[in-house]
Enzyme design. Structure first.
Site, PDB file in Angstrom:
ATOM      1  N   ASP A 162       0.835  -1.205   0.000  1.00 42.81           N
ATOM      2  CA  ASP A 162       0.000   0.000   0.000  1.00 42.81           C
ATOM      3  C   ASP A 162       0.871   1.256   0.000  1.00 42.81           C
ATOM      4  OD1 ASP A 162      -2.214  -1.642   0.174  1.00 42.81           O
ATOM      5  OD2 ASP A 162      -2.404  -1.423   2.352  1.00 42.81           O
ATOM      6  N   ASP A 191      -0.415  -3.392  -4.475  1.00 40.80           N
ATOM      7  CA  ASP A 191      -1.737  -3.531  -3.872  1.00 40.80           C
ATOM      8  C   ASP A 191      -2.467  -2.195  -3.968  1.00 40.80           C
ATOM      9  OD1 ASP A 191      -3.877  -4.755  -2.682  1.00 40.80           O
ATOM     10  OD2 ASP A 191      -3.007  -4.859  -0.689  1.00 40.80           O
ATOM     11  N   ASP A 195      -5.512   2.727   1.516  1.00 33.97           N
ATOM     12  CA  ASP A 195      -6.334   1.718   2.187  1.00 33.97           C
ATOM     13  C   ASP A 195      -6.599   2.064   3.642  1.00 33.97           C
ATOM     14  OD1 ASP A 195      -6.301   0.321  -0.161  1.00 33.97           O
ATOM     15  OD2 ASP A 195      -5.441  -1.511   0.683  1.00 33.97           O
ATOM     16  N   ARG A 244     -11.737  -0.242  -7.394  1.00 35.85           N
ATOM     17  CA  ARG A 244     -11.577   0.324  -6.049  1.00 35.85           C
ATOM     18  C   ARG A 244     -11.247   1.817  -6.094  1.00 35.85           C
ATOM     19  NH1 ARG A 244      -8.327  -4.348  -2.546  1.00 35.85           N
ATOM     20  NH2 ARG A 244      -9.623  -6.114  -3.222  1.00 35.85           N
TER      21      ARG A 244
END
Length: 526
Positions: A162, A191, A195, A244
């Site tokens: 992340d 990734d 997040d 996302r």
């Protein structure tokens, strides 16, 4: 006593020498705050987010120096502003120890701490393959930095892949004017870019760029991780993201004035009971930009004022439930803070001028005009650039009922889109050369646009109302979609003249009406 003083003096000298070798410089500004502006969105709630305001300011040129600055504080909550210059990478990011920190090698670790600002200054700060991990922490500001190519597999790895990750009871984080980017998806080792997991709340991501990633970011790591929420996303640019943008599991999100370009598989994915207020965003050249995807646990949304420009929608079936092709609200979301809302048509230009690191920390004034805010104080941050003003808005124009202007109607053969269309009407009806067909918005106000594949000079438009609806159009404005500049304003249909302008897309925005508008032809002329 003399011996104790001498020992302290030696210890201080040793600490100063160590600080010099790891790239840490103390600045004589004990009450400075390097971050510019104030937290917005949900980060301004729950007591607000002020970061290291009121504390010492230090400058760091290595990741180890950032850790050392955290560890040098009197306590885990002592305010501190860390100004970062240069490139932070694995070679210069090592663990530091102390009672006020808990750090690790190869990642910027903000764990179990509070009241910290990390801000890029000088020629900028880049975290290259090194992520920023915020865990069990509160009141954090991250501003004006680039974080890129953080991997969870391959070499080197950092932060679970992340760029910025938050988890475990995090509260009040403002991430502003940052650039977060990858170079591929999970198969390439990356990734998420942004997040939030395990009870993370009161977060704002503003004026930032997220690009070239398989995953933009998520709120909640699984369908059972629904304790996250109260997150605001505004004036960000999402570009070349597979999915996302963001993924929401439970909680509440406010998503406004963002520019989405090339969302390749899906965009805002509201699921597991999440609620999102999605307003005045500009979605462009993308697929399935809003809905519930890859799950049978539905989420919800309230939509208003968004523009969908060349957006495609897949059919609904099973765990694929896009909100389009004509998204409507299925919940309501109450927003507890005040905010300025730019018109969706000018979002691409405003975001282009303001979003990302090293853009002068410019913001919008809520009326489609970028500006540079005054800093909270004036420490050693790099000077901001002067904003470039939008073209002066033309004075209110009274359209004329003259016959068709001379010359070629440039709308014939062009493309079109708009904010909505009533049943039985289409955007194409407004430039098909026939006054027997027309476009109507789904309500009494809306936008119809003409667009070309290359720049086209326009100085006049002619709005022709359909039979039976003459006089329905009230107030309107003509907008250069490329820049967001208003070319003319007025009332009623007819011929509208303005300064000749080269553009690829022109908008006619109806802001009031006495009845349902029916535009038979939206003609444009050089």
């Amino acid at each position: 006593m003399r011996r104790l003083v001498a020992q302290r003096t030696l210890a201080a000298s040793a600490a100063t020498a160590l600080a010099a070798t790891i790239g840490l410089t103390a600045l004589a500004m004990p009450a400075a705050q390097a971050a510019t502006g104030s937290a917005t969105g949900y980060a301004s709630s729950n007591g607000g987010t002020t970061g290291g305001a009121g504390g010492q300011t230090v400058r760091a040129t290595t990741g180890t120096a950032i850790h050392a600055a955290l560890c040098s504080r009197a306590s885990t909550s002592t305010p501190i502003t860390i100004e970062v210059v240069g490139t932070i990478n694995h070679g210069n990011t090592s663990k530091a120890s102390g009672s006020s920190c808990s750090t690790a090698d190869g990642v910027i670790e903000l764990k179990g701490i509070s009241n910290v600002t990390i801000v890029g200054v000088g020629s900028g700060a880049t975290f290259d393959q090194v992520g920023i991990h915020i865990r069990d922490s509160r009141n954090i500001i991250i501003q004006n930095v680039t974080v890129k190519n953080v991997k969870k597999s391959g070499s080197p790895t950092s932060n679970g892949g992340d760029a910025i990750g938050m988890e475990d009871g995090v509260r009040n984080v403002w991430v502003d004017h940052v650039t977060l980017e990858a170079s591929g998806g999970e198969s390439e080792g990356f990734d998420g870019l942004f997040d939030m997991k395990n009870n993370t709340q009161y977060v704002t991501l503003s004026y930032s760029v997220l690009r070239n990633s398989g995953r933009g970011g998520l709120i909640g790591s699984s369908e059972s991780d629904t304790t996250n929420g109260f997150v605001t996303f505004h004036h960000n640019r999402y570009e070349n993201i597979d999915s996302r943008a963001p993924l929401l599991r439970g909680g509440i999100a406010h998503i406004y004035n963002n520019h989405y370009v090339s969302l390749n598989e899906s965009g805002i994915n509201s699921r597991a009971g999440a609620k999102a207020k999605v307003e005045n965003n500009y979605f462009e050249d993308s697929k399935d930009v809003l809905g519930t995807f890859y799950t049978d646990q539905a989420g919800y949304w309230q939509v208003a004022g968004n523009i969908f420009d060349n957006v495609t929608w897949s059919s609904r079936s099973g765990d694929n439930q896009p909100a389009g092709p004509n998204p409507t609200s299925n919940t309501t979301v109450s927003i507890p803070y005040s905010y300025g809302l730019d018109g969706a048509s000018c979002v691409p230009d405003v975001v282009r001028q303001t979003a990302g690191a090293n853009t002068g920390l410019r913001v919008s004034n809520g009326s489609c005009t970028p500006q540079t805010p005054s800093p909270t104080t004036n420490p050693t941050t790099n000077p901001t650039t002067n904003p470039t003003s939008n073209p002066t808005t033309s004075p209110t124009t009274s359209p004329t009922s003259n016959p068709t202007p001379s010359g070629t109607n440039l709308s014939i053969g062009a493309s079109s889109d708009g904010s909505s269309k009533a049943s039985g009407t289409s955007y194409g009806n407004a430039h098909d050369g026939s006054t027997s067909t027309y476009w109507s918005p789904s309500g009494t106000t809306g936008r119809i646009s003409i667009k070309w594949g290359s720049a086209t000079t326009v100085s006049k438009v002619n709005i022709r109302e359909a039979s039976g609806a003459v006089g329905n159009i009230g107030a309107w404005k003509v907008v250069n979609n490329d820049t967001g500049a208003t070319l003319a304003t007025g009332n009623g249909a007819g011929v509208i003249s303005f300064t000749a302008t080269s553009l690829k897309k022109i908008n006619f925005e109806i802001t009031s009406a006495s009845g349902t508008p029916r535009i038979a032809e939206f003609e444009t002329y050089k």
